[in-house]
Design a protein around this motif. Sequence first.
Motif, mmCIF file in Angstrom:
data_model
loop_
_atom_site.group_PDB
_atom_site.id
_atom_site.type_symbol
_atom_site.label_atom_id
_atom_site.label_comp_id
_atom_site.label_asym_id
_atom_site.label_seq_id
_atom_site.Cartn_x
_atom_site.Cartn_y
_atom_site.Cartn_z
ATOM 1 N N ARG A 80 -2.451 7.518 -3.989
ATOM 2 C CA ARG A 80 -2.558 6.463 -2.994
ATOM 3 C C ARG A 80 -3.166 5.243 -3.672
ATOM 4 N N GLY A 81 -2.598 4.084 -3.360
ATOM 5 C CA GLY A 81 -3.142 2.863 -3.946
ATOM 6 C C GLY A 81 -2.383 1.651 -3.449
ATOM 7 N N ASP A 109 -3.745 14.280 -0.679
ATOM 8 C CA ASP A 109 -5.154 14.333 -1.063
ATOM 9 C C ASP A 109 -5.939 13.402 -0.135
ATOM 10 N N ASN A 110 -6.546 13.966 0.891
ATOM 11 C CA ASN A 110 -7.303 13.174 1.857
ATOM 12 C C ASN A 110 -8.792 13.115 1.524
ATOM 13 N N TYR A 111 -9.160 13.532 0.324
ATOM 14 C CA TYR A 111 -10.560 13.497 -0.097
ATOM 15 C C TYR A 111 -10.752 12.580 -1.292
ATOM 16 N N ASP A 142 0.871 -1.173 0.000
ATOM 17 C CA ASP A 142 0.000 0.000 0.000
ATOM 18 C C ASP A 142 0.909 1.224 0.000
ATOM 19 N N PHE A 143 0.776 2.080 -1.018
ATOM 20 C CA PHE A 143 1.623 3.258 -1.171
ATOM 21 C C PHE A 143 0.782 4.526 -1.027
ATOM 22 N N TRP A 144 1.365 5.571 -0.413
ATOM 23 C CA TRP A 144 0.743 6.887 -0.449
ATOM 24 C C TRP A 144 1.823 7.943 -0.317
ATOM 25 N N GLN A 145 1.541 9.107 -0.893
ATOM 26 C CA GLN A 145 2.554 10.167 -0.936
ATOM 27 C C GLN A 145 1.911 11.510 -1.196
#
Length: 121
Positions: A37-38, A30-32, A19-22
């Motif tokens: 993220r994926g 982007d929290n909406y 699981d990646f996010w940046q």
Amino acid sequence: MSGIVYSMSCAPVAHALLDFWQADYYGNYDNYGYKLRGHQYTDASGRFTLTTIVPGLYPGRTRHIHVKAQAPYQQILTTQLYFPNEPRNSSDMLYDPALLMKVQTGPSGRTAKFDFVLQVP
């Protein structure tokens, strides 16, 4: 970015969840809409490939990519990967040189490599 997920016995881990996010180019998360993220699974040989951008800077942090890695039915490893030669690496309290990606610049952009070792037999 690409790499292989290994077990402690150096065996590739098939079907490990990554699981990646940046942050985006401007250093915003982007929290909406959850862009940048994926997740994905490693192939039968433990390999993965992620195509993304170089994250931007935000106050107090160096450039990094967050990762959760999990072998099937095992504990989750939560970590961050870092870029070499970043001026903020030395001032980021969370920076760990063991988590530096190997980055090369080529004609089509940057490529990065990092192999994970999970605490599974």
